[in-house]
Design an enzyme around this catalytic site. Structure first.
Site, PDB file in Angstrom:
ATOM      1  N   ASP A  11      -7.447  -0.628   6.389  1.00 22.71           N
ATOM      2  CA  ASP A  11      -6.842  -1.671   5.556  1.00 22.71           C
ATOM      3  C   ASP A  11      -7.374  -3.013   6.042  1.00 22.71           C
ATOM      4  O   ASP A  11      -7.904  -3.119   7.150  1.00 22.71           O
ATOM      5  CB  ASP A  11      -5.310  -1.625   5.703  1.00 22.71           C
ATOM      6  CG  ASP A  11      -4.629  -2.725   4.889  1.00 22.71           C
ATOM      7  OD1 ASP A  11      -5.026  -2.936   3.726  1.00 22.71           O
ATOM      8  OD2 ASP A  11      -3.739  -3.403   5.422  1.00 22.71           O
ATOM      9  N   SER A  12      -7.199  -4.025   5.222  1.00 23.90           N
ATOM     10  CA  SER A  12      -7.580  -5.375   5.630  1.00 23.90           C
ATOM     11  C   SER A  12      -6.796  -5.830   6.865  1.00 23.90           C
ATOM     12  O   SER A  12      -7.229  -6.724   7.575  1.00 23.90           O
ATOM     13  CB  SER A  12      -7.308  -6.342   4.482  1.00 23.90           C
ATOM     14  OG  SER A  12      -5.964  -6.223   4.067  1.00 23.90           O
ATOM     15  N   TYR A  43      -7.752 -10.091   2.615  1.00 30.55           N
ATOM     16  CA  TYR A  43      -8.931  -9.929   1.752  1.00 30.55           C
ATOM     17  C   TYR A  43      -8.627 -10.388   0.321  1.00 30.55           C
ATOM     18  O   TYR A  43      -9.533 -10.658  -0.449  1.00 30.55           O
ATOM     19  CB  TYR A  43      -9.329  -8.451   1.654  1.00 30.55           C
ATOM     20  CG  TYR A  43      -9.976  -7.799   2.854  1.00 30.55           C
ATOM     21  CD1 TYR A  43     -10.115  -8.456   4.080  1.00 30.55           C
ATOM     22  CD2 TYR A  43     -10.456  -6.488   2.748  1.00 30.55           C
ATOM     23  CE1 TYR A  43     -10.703  -7.802   5.165  1.00 30.55           C
ATOM     24  CE2 TYR A  43     -11.050  -5.845   3.824  1.00 30.55           C
ATOM     25  CZ  TYR A  43     -11.164  -6.501   5.034  1.00 30.55           C
ATOM     26  OH  TYR A  43     -11.750  -5.858   6.093  1.00 30.55           O
ATOM     27  N   GLY A  44      -7.338 -10.376  -0.034  1.00 30.54           N
ATOM     28  CA  GLY A  44      -6.924 -10.499  -1.432  1.00 30.54           C
ATOM     29  C   GLY A  44      -7.383 -11.737  -2.187  1.00 30.54           C
ATOM     30  O   GLY A  44      -7.485 -11.723  -3.400  1.00 30.54           O
ATOM     31  N   CYS A  74      -5.923  -0.043   1.494  1.00 33.01           N
ATOM     32  CA  CYS A  74      -5.865  -1.393   0.946  1.00 33.01           C
ATOM     33  C   CYS A  74      -6.065  -1.365  -0.576  1.00 33.01           C
ATOM     34  O   CYS A  74      -7.069  -0.840  -1.064  1.00 33.01           O
ATOM     35  CB  CYS A  74      -6.975  -2.209   1.607  1.00 33.01           C
ATOM     36  SG  CYS A  74      -7.051  -3.911   1.065  1.00 33.01           S
ATOM     37  N   ASN A  75      -5.115  -1.924  -1.295  1.00 37.14           N
ATOM     38  CA  ASN A  75      -5.229  -1.961  -2.763  1.00 37.14           C
ATOM     39  C   ASN A  75      -6.409  -2.817  -3.200  1.00 37.14           C
ATOM     40  O   ASN A  75      -7.080  -2.514  -4.184  1.00 37.14           O
ATOM     41  CB  ASN A  75      -3.969  -2.548  -3.381  1.00 37.14           C
ATOM     42  CG  ASN A  75      -2.842  -1.556  -3.435  1.00 37.14           C
ATOM     43  OD1 ASN A  75      -2.591  -0.938  -4.453  1.00 37.14           O
ATOM     44  ND2 ASN A  75      -2.145  -1.371  -2.326  1.00 37.14           N
ATOM     45  N   THR A  76      -6.642  -3.900  -2.464  1.00 36.67           N
ATOM     46  CA  THR A  76      -7.725  -4.806  -2.832  1.00 36.67           C
ATOM     47  C   THR A  76      -9.069  -4.081  -2.730  1.00 36.67           C
ATOM     48  O   THR A  76      -9.883  -4.124  -3.656  1.00 36.67           O
ATOM     49  CB  THR A  76      -7.683  -6.047  -1.906  1.00 36.67           C
ATOM     50  OG1 THR A  76      -6.414  -6.680  -2.069  1.00 36.67           O
ATOM     51  CG2 THR A  76      -8.791  -7.012  -2.211  1.00 36.67           C
ATOM     52  N   GLU A 154       4.310 -11.212   5.992  1.00 35.67           N
ATOM     53  CA  GLU A 154       3.722 -11.407   7.340  1.00 35.67           C
ATOM     54  C   GLU A 154       4.578 -12.345   8.193  1.00 35.67           C
ATOM     55  O   GLU A 154       4.607 -12.225   9.408  1.00 35.67           O
ATOM     56  CB  GLU A 154       2.300 -11.976   7.224  1.00 35.67           C
ATOM     57  CG  GLU A 154       1.338 -11.049   6.521  1.00 35.67           C
ATOM     58  CD  GLU A 154       0.446 -10.248   7.471  1.00 35.67           C
ATOM     59  OE1 GLU A 154       0.214 -10.721   8.584  1.00 35.67           O
ATOM     60  OE2 GLU A 154       0.006  -9.147   7.067  1.00 35.67           O
ATOM     61  N   CYS A 186       0.108  -3.316  -3.669  1.00 33.13           N
ATOM     62  CA  CYS A 186      -0.329  -4.030  -2.461  1.00 33.13           C
ATOM     63  C   CYS A 186       0.410  -3.405  -1.278  1.00 33.13           C
ATOM     64  O   CYS A 186       1.603  -3.074  -1.396  1.00 33.13           O
ATOM     65  CB  CYS A 186       0.025  -5.513  -2.572  1.00 33.13           C
ATOM     66  SG  CYS A 186      -0.343  -6.454  -1.079  1.00 33.13           S
ATOM     67  N   THR A 187      -0.302  -3.264  -0.180  1.00 35.96           N
ATOM     68  CA  THR A 187       0.290  -2.631   1.014  1.00 35.96           C
ATOM     69  C   THR A 187       1.586  -3.297   1.468  1.00 35.96           C
ATOM     70  O   THR A 187       2.448  -2.639   2.029  1.00 35.96           O
ATOM     71  CB  THR A 187      -0.699  -2.749   2.197  1.00 35.96           C
ATOM     72  OG1 THR A 187      -1.194  -4.096   2.239  1.00 35.96           O
ATOM     73  CG2 THR A 187      -1.838  -1.775   2.058  1.00 35.96           C
ATOM     74  N   HIS A 188       1.686  -4.611   1.246  1.00 36.85           N
ATOM     75  CA  HIS A 188       2.825  -5.354   1.783  1.00 36.85           C
ATOM     76  C   HIS A 188       4.090  -5.250   0.928  1.00 36.85           C
ATOM     77  O   HIS A 188       5.184  -5.511   1.406  1.00 36.85           O
ATOM     78  CB  HIS A 188       2.468  -6.837   1.907  1.00 36.85           C
ATOM     79  CG  HIS A 188       1.506  -7.132   3.019  1.00 36.85           C
ATOM     80  ND1 HIS A 188       0.282  -6.517   3.118  1.00 36.85           N
ATOM     81  CD2 HIS A 188       1.593  -7.987   4.072  1.00 36.85           C
ATOM     82  CE1 HIS A 188      -0.343  -6.983   4.189  1.00 36.85           C
ATOM     83  NE2 HIS A 188       0.430  -7.873   4.777  1.00 36.85           N
TER      84      HIS A 188
HETATM   85  N1  DGL Z   1      -3.991  -4.953   2.106  1.00 32.28           N
HETATM   86  C1  DGL Z   1      -4.062  -5.838   0.981  1.00 32.28           C
HETATM   87  C2  DGL Z   1      -3.797  -5.072  -0.313  1.00 32.28           C
HETATM   88  O1  DGL Z   1      -3.179  -4.022  -0.304  1.00 32.28           O
HETATM   89  C3  DGL Z   1      -3.083  -7.002   1.116  1.00 32.28           C
HETATM   90  C4  DGL Z   1      -3.464  -8.001   2.177  1.00 32.28           C
HETATM   91  C5  DGL Z   1      -4.779  -8.687   1.883  1.00 32.28           C
HETATM   92  O2  DGL Z   1      -4.843  -9.519   0.946  1.00 32.28           O
HETATM   93  O3  DGL Z   1      -5.732  -8.389   2.574  1.00 32.28           O
HETATM   94  O4  DGL Z   1      -4.223  -5.500  -1.349  1.00 32.28           O
END
Ligand code: DGL
Length: 283
Positions: A11-12, A43-44, A74-76, A154, A186-188
Site C-alpha cells: 500500500d502507499s 499517493y492519492g 491500495c485503491n489508488t 491519519e 480507499c484503505t482509510h
Molecule cells: N492507500 C490509498 C488508497 O487506498 C490512500 C492513501 C493515499 O492517498 O496514498 O487509495
C-alpha cells in the site's frame, strides 16, 4: 498441494493493514509480507505517472521475497496501475481491491445506483465504474473524491466532529442522487465507517473493499491449491516493511490493524528504487 510462502501485500502507507487484518482473519494459517511506502504516502493526489512508478517499485520489492500472490491493497494503485503490474508479475496471481468491491456492490444494489468514494486519483481513473459495468451495464455509478478523509484518519480524528463536517460536505450529493450502496474505495475509509453510516443513513449499505478483497484472495488461493498447510500463521510469522519509520507510525498502524504491529523493518527508498528510476523527480 499447499504453499507456505507468504502473501505479498503493499500500500502507499499503513492503510493497507485494513486488508491484512481481513486476510489474516479469514485465513489465520497464512503469513503476509507487507510493504507500506510511508515515505511517499499519500499517493492519492499524485499524477498517474508517479503512481505507476511507485507501484512498480513496491511490487518489485515484494516479488523478490518469494511471495505466492500479490495483493495491491491500495485503491489508488489498483485504479491506476494494476494492469502494468500484472504483466510484470512472474507467475503469481495479482489482485487489487477494485474488482472485489465492485462485485459486492453489484450484488447488493437494488436501485442500481452506486456511489464510490476514494482519492482524487481513484475517482479520476473511474476504475470502479468500469469494473461495475463489466458486470452490469445498467448500474449507475457516481464518484466522489473525499480528499480530506485520509489526513483526518491519519490524525486520529476519524470519530471527531471534524470527520462529521467533512462527511456532510462530501456525501450529501451522493445521498440526494438516490444511491443505495456506497463503496468505501480507499484503505482509510473503513476507519470512518461509523461517521459515514451516520451521515448517509442506514438506508445506504456500505461496502468495505478490504473485506471483499480478502474473500477474493482466499477463493483464488483455494482454486489454485496455494493455501497454507499451517494452522497457525498470522501476525507473528508475517514481515512488515516501511519506507519511513515516522514518529506516529506505531499508533497509526494499530488503528488500521486493530492490534499492535509485532515488527517493522525500514527499507530505504534507494533500495526500493532500481538504478534506472533513481533520477526520478518524484520523491
Ligand atoms: N492507500 C490509498 C488508497 O487506498 C490512500 C492513501 C493515499 O492517498 O496514498 O487509495
Amino acid at each position: 498441494m499447499s504453499d507456505s510462502r507468504p502473501i505479498g501485500v503493499f500500500d502507499s502507507g499503513l492503510g493497507g493493514l485494513t486488508v491484512v487484518r481481513e486476510l489474516l482473519r479469514l485465513m489465520p494459517g497464512e503469513r503476509v509480507a507487507y510493504l507500506g511506502d510511508t515515505a511517499r504516502c499519500p499517493y492519492g493526489g499524485r499524477s498517474d505517472e508517479a503512481i505507476r512508478l511507485f507501484a512498480r517499485q513496491d511490487a518489485d520489492f515484494l516479488m523478490k521475497r518469494d511471495i505466492k500472490m500479490l495483493v495491491v491493497a491500495c485503491n489508488t494503485v489498483s485504479s491506476v496501475g494494476l494492469d502494468a503490474l500484472r504483466t510484470s508479475a512472474d507467475d503469481i496471481p495479482v489482485i487489487g481491491v477494485v474488482v472485489p468491491g465492485a462485485k459486492a456492490a453489484v450484488l447488493r444494489t437494488a436501485e442500481k445506483k452506486v456511489g464510490v468514494i476514494g482519492t482524487r486519483a481513484t475517482v479520476r481513473a473511474d476504475s470502479y465504474t468500469k469494473a461495475i459495468h463489466d458486470l452490469d451495464q445498467s448500474v449507475i455509478v457516481y464518484g466522489q473524491a473525499c480528499s480530506l478523509f485520509v489526513p483526518i484518519v491519519e490524525e486520529g480524528l476519524a470519530d471527531h466532529d471534524v470527520a462529521r463536517v467533512a462527511a456532510q460536505h462530501y456525501l450529501q450529493r451522493l445521498v440526494h442522487l438516490g444511491i443505495d450502496c456506497l463503496i468505501l474505495g480507499c484503505t482509510h475509509y473503513p476507519l470512518m465507517m461509523e461517521v459515514i453510516q451516520e451521515t448517509v443513513s442506514t438506508r445506504i449499505q456500505l461496502i468495505d473493499s478490504a473485506l471483499w478483497t480478502a474473500k477474493e484472495a482466499q477463493d483464488i488461493l483455494a482454486a489454485m491449491n496455494l493455501l497454507s498447510p499451517h494452522k497457525a500463521g498470522g501476525l507473528e510469522t508475517s514481515t512488515f516493511f516501511v519506507t519511513d519509520l515516522t514518529p506516529t507510525f506505531r499508533e497509526t498502524a494499530s488503528a488500521f490493524l486493530g492490534t499492535s504491529l509485532p515488527n517493522a523493518e525500514k527499507v530505504s527508498l534507494d533500495e526500493l528504487a532500481p538504478d534506472d528510476s533513481k533520477k526520478s523527480t518524484f520523491q
